[in-house]
Design a protein around this motif. Structure first.
Motif, PDB file in Angstrom:
ATOM      1  N   GLN A   1     -10.079   4.999  -8.512  1.00  0.00           N
ATOM      2  CA  GLN A   1      -8.648   5.168  -8.960  1.00  0.00           C
ATOM      3  C   GLN A   1      -7.879   4.030  -8.030  1.00  0.00           C
ATOM      4  O   GLN A   1      -7.454   2.793  -8.319  1.00  0.00           O
ATOM      5  CB  GLN A   1      -8.151   5.938  -9.479  1.00  0.00           C
ATOM      6  CG  GLN A   1      -6.800   5.231 -10.176  1.00  0.00           C
ATOM      7  CD  GLN A   1      -5.055   6.921 -10.822  1.00  0.00           C
ATOM      8  OE1 GLN A   1      -6.178   7.885 -10.618  1.00  0.00           O
ATOM      9  NE2 GLN A   1      -4.379   7.095 -11.230  1.00  0.00           N
ATOM     10  N   LEU A   2      -8.330   4.283  -6.514  1.00  0.00           N
ATOM     11  CA  LEU A   2      -7.892   4.020  -5.827  1.00  0.00           C
ATOM     12  C   LEU A   2      -7.953   2.184  -5.514  1.00  0.00           C
ATOM     13  O   LEU A   2      -7.683   0.840  -5.345  1.00  0.00           O
ATOM     14  CB  LEU A   2      -7.829   4.885  -4.098  1.00  0.00           C
ATOM     15  CG  LEU A   2      -7.827   3.843  -3.000  1.00  0.00           C
ATOM     16  CD1 LEU A   2      -5.891   3.731  -3.392  1.00  0.00           C
ATOM     17  CD2 LEU A   2      -7.991   4.671  -1.852  1.00  0.00           C
TER      18      LEU A   2
ATOM     19  N   THR B   1       0.427   7.703  -3.173  1.00  0.00           N
ATOM     20  CA  THR B   1       0.003   6.714  -1.910  1.00  0.00           C
ATOM     21  C   THR B   1       1.196   6.920  -0.385  1.00  0.00           C
ATOM     22  O   THR B   1       1.782   6.018  -1.392  1.00  0.00           O
ATOM     23  CB  THR B   1      -0.780   5.763  -2.368  1.00  0.00           C
ATOM     24  OG1 THR B   1      -2.310   6.007  -2.558  1.00  0.00           O
ATOM     25  CG2 THR B   1      -1.084   5.309  -0.535  1.00  0.00           C
TER      26      THR B   1
ATOM     27  N   THR C   1      -3.753   9.596   0.267  1.00  0.00           N
ATOM     28  CA  THR C   1      -3.280   9.574  -1.240  1.00  0.00           C
ATOM     29  C   THR C   1      -3.812  10.900  -1.743  1.00  0.00           C
ATOM     30  O   THR C   1      -4.856  11.288  -1.552  1.00  0.00           O
ATOM     31  CB  THR C   1      -4.637   7.676  -1.672  1.00  0.00           C
ATOM     32  OG1 THR C   1      -4.125   8.023  -3.009  1.00  0.00           O
ATOM     33  CG2 THR C   1      -5.837   8.219  -1.659  1.00  0.00           C
TER      34      THR C   1
ATOM     35  N   LEU D   1       2.123   1.675  -3.526  1.00  0.00           N
ATOM     36  CA  LEU D   1       0.542   2.733  -4.411  1.00  0.00           C
ATOM     37  C   LEU D   1       1.733   4.305  -5.182  1.00  0.00           C
ATOM     38  O   LEU D   1       1.957   5.163  -3.570  1.00  0.00           O
ATOM     39  CB  LEU D   1      -0.293   2.760  -3.925  1.00  0.00           C
ATOM     40  CG  LEU D   1      -1.259   1.150  -3.418  1.00  0.00           C
ATOM     41  CD1 LEU D   1      -2.674   1.043  -3.539  1.00  0.00           C
ATOM     42  CD2 LEU D   1      -1.410  -0.006  -5.194  1.00  0.00           C
TER      43      LEU D   1
ATOM     44  N   GLU E   1      -6.320   0.322  -8.119  1.00  0.00           N
ATOM     45  CA  GLU E   1      -4.924  -0.018  -7.283  1.00  0.00           C
ATOM     46  C   GLU E   1      -4.957  -1.225  -6.491  1.00  0.00           C
ATOM     47  O   GLU E   1      -4.876  -2.043  -6.379  1.00  0.00           O
ATOM     48  CB  GLU E   1      -4.300   1.055  -7.089  1.00  0.00           C
ATOM     49  CG  GLU E   1      -4.514   2.127  -8.131  1.00  0.00           C
ATOM     50  CD  GLU E   1      -2.734   1.825  -8.727  1.00  0.00           C
ATOM     51  OE1 GLU E   1      -2.315   1.052  -8.678  1.00  0.00           O
ATOM     52  OE2 GLU E   1      -2.851   2.257  -9.726  1.00  0.00           O
ATOM     53  N   LEU E   2      -6.131  -1.438  -6.012  1.00  0.00           N
ATOM     54  CA  LEU E   2      -6.134  -2.162  -4.655  1.00  0.00           C
ATOM     55  C   LEU E   2      -6.832  -3.832  -5.581  1.00  0.00           C
ATOM     56  O   LEU E   2      -6.438  -4.546  -4.327  1.00  0.00           O
ATOM     57  CB  LEU E   2      -7.355  -1.714  -3.347  1.00  0.00           C
ATOM     58  CG  LEU E   2      -7.167  -0.336  -2.727  1.00  0.00           C
ATOM     59  CD1 LEU E   2      -8.357  -0.385  -1.804  1.00  0.00           C
ATOM     60  CD2 LEU E   2      -6.150  -1.006  -2.127  1.00  0.00           C
TER      61      LEU E   2
ATOM     62  N   ILE F   1     -11.707  -0.633   0.900  1.00  0.00           N
ATOM     63  CA  ILE F   1     -12.298   0.933   1.283  1.00  0.00           C
ATOM     64  C   ILE F   1     -12.829   1.051   1.967  1.00  0.00           C
ATOM     65  O   ILE F   1     -14.576   1.230   1.674  1.00  0.00           O
ATOM     66  CB  ILE F   1     -12.403   1.575   0.182  1.00  0.00           C
ATOM     67  CG1 ILE F   1     -10.830   2.059  -1.130  1.00  0.00           C
ATOM     68  CG2 ILE F   1     -12.245   3.614   0.470  1.00  0.00           C
ATOM     69  CD1 ILE F   1     -12.105   2.727  -2.525  1.00  0.00           C
TER      70      ILE F   1
ATOM     71  N   LEU G   1      -4.962   9.655  -4.685  1.00  0.00           N
ATOM     72  CA  LEU G   1      -5.759   8.922  -5.927  1.00  0.00           C
ATOM     73  C   LEU G   1      -6.988   9.180  -5.591  1.00  0.00           C
ATOM     74  O   LEU G   1      -7.530   9.076  -4.522  1.00  0.00           O
ATOM     75  CB  LEU G   1      -5.964   7.265  -5.502  1.00  0.00           C
ATOM     76  CG  LEU G   1      -3.764   6.645  -6.484  1.00  0.00           C
ATOM     77  CD1 LEU G   1      -3.580   5.468  -6.279  1.00  0.00           C
ATOM     78  CD2 LEU G   1      -3.711   7.252  -7.596  1.00  0.00           C
TER      79      LEU G   1
ATOM     80  N   LEU H   1       0.609  -1.139  -0.150  1.00  0.00           N
ATOM     81  CA  LEU H   1      -0.092   0.342   0.178  1.00  0.00           C
ATOM     82  C   LEU H   1       1.461   0.985  -0.249  1.00  0.00           C
ATOM     83  O   LEU H   1       0.623   2.334  -0.957  1.00  0.00           O
ATOM     84  CB  LEU H   1      -0.914   0.166   1.184  1.00  0.00           C
ATOM     85  CG  LEU H   1      -2.326  -0.786   1.174  1.00  0.00           C
ATOM     86  CD1 LEU H   1      -2.825  -0.760   2.486  1.00  0.00           C
ATOM     87  CD2 LEU H   1      -3.035  -0.924  -0.065  1.00  0.00           C
TER      88      LEU H   1
ATOM     89  N   TYR I   1     -12.848   7.207   3.043  1.00  0.00           N
ATOM     90  CA  TYR I   1     -12.385   7.837   2.194  1.00  0.00           C
ATOM     91  C   TYR I   1     -12.582   9.333   2.959  1.00  0.00           C
ATOM     92  O   TYR I   1     -13.125   9.733   2.128  1.00  0.00           O
ATOM     93  CB  TYR I   1     -12.356   7.842   0.925  1.00  0.00           C
ATOM     94  CG  TYR I   1     -11.461   8.273  -0.529  1.00  0.00           C
ATOM     95  CD1 TYR I   1     -10.645   7.644  -0.972  1.00  0.00           C
ATOM     96  CD2 TYR I   1     -11.579   9.580  -0.464  1.00  0.00           C
ATOM     97  CE1 TYR I   1      -9.546   7.721  -2.130  1.00  0.00           C
ATOM     98  CE2 TYR I   1     -11.023  10.005  -1.814  1.00  0.00           C
ATOM     99  CZ  TYR I   1      -9.480   9.823  -1.889  1.00  0.00           C
ATOM    100  OH  TYR I   1      -8.780  10.258  -2.984  1.00  0.00           O
TER     101      TYR I   1
END
Length: 161
Positions: A72-73, A36, A66, A33, A76-77, A101, A68, A30, A104
């Motif tokens: 988009q996060l 991030t 982040t 990233l 990526e996850l 998530i 992001l 993480l 956020y």
């Protein structure tokens, strides 16, 4: 991270293969990233599966900063889950890595693919307890102080490792 970054909390879980190692390695990933930075992490916890089958889970929560955007996060996850061999043969199948998530920033997000705050955050000890370990005074957007939900999860077994 600049002031433009958002604080996000990521739920991490695994119950297949080297579950403990996968959770620990995912925490490190993480921090790598794009745009991030890992800024906090809970202890590891062992919990029985909830609405699922398989071995006990190893769970943790990470706090990241982040730049992001949430969608988009999420991408990526999900890519990171695939990197760890995640398969989705059926709903709530055992997994090598699960990344969610939980929060956020102070945003409430409801799309076809993303629901933040995580819809079961206040109902799952494996997410709420590690979150509160990082930030005991955190508030859940639209719901209030996270610690107020502890009585509702008191019967769920959770063991700090």
């Amino acid at each position: 991270m600049s002031a433009a970054g958002a604080a996000a909390y990521i739920g991490i879980g695994a119950n297949l293969g080297d579950a403990r190692g996968n959770v620990q390695r995912a925490m490190l990933r993480l921090d790598k990233l794009k745009d991030t930075k890992l800024t906090g992490q809970s202890s590891l916890f062992r919990t029985a599966p909830v609405d699922a089958d398989g071995d006990d889970y190893i769970n943790a929560v990470a706090r990241i900063e982040t730049r992001l955007p949430p969608d988009q996060l999420l991408q990526e996850l999900q890519a990171l889950e695939l990197e760890f061999g995640r398969e989705r043969p059926y709903l709530n199948a055992p997994r090598t890595l699960d990344l969610d998530i939980l929060l956020y920033g102070q945003q409430t997000i409801l799309t076809d693919v993303l629901n933040v705050p995580h819809p079961r955050l206040t109902q799952r000890a494996f997410a709420l307890i590690p979150l509160l370990q990082i930030d005991p005074f955190i508030a859940i957007p639209g719901m209030g102080a996270a610690h107020e939900f502890i009585p509702g999860i008191a019967a769920q077994a959770i063991q700090k490792l």
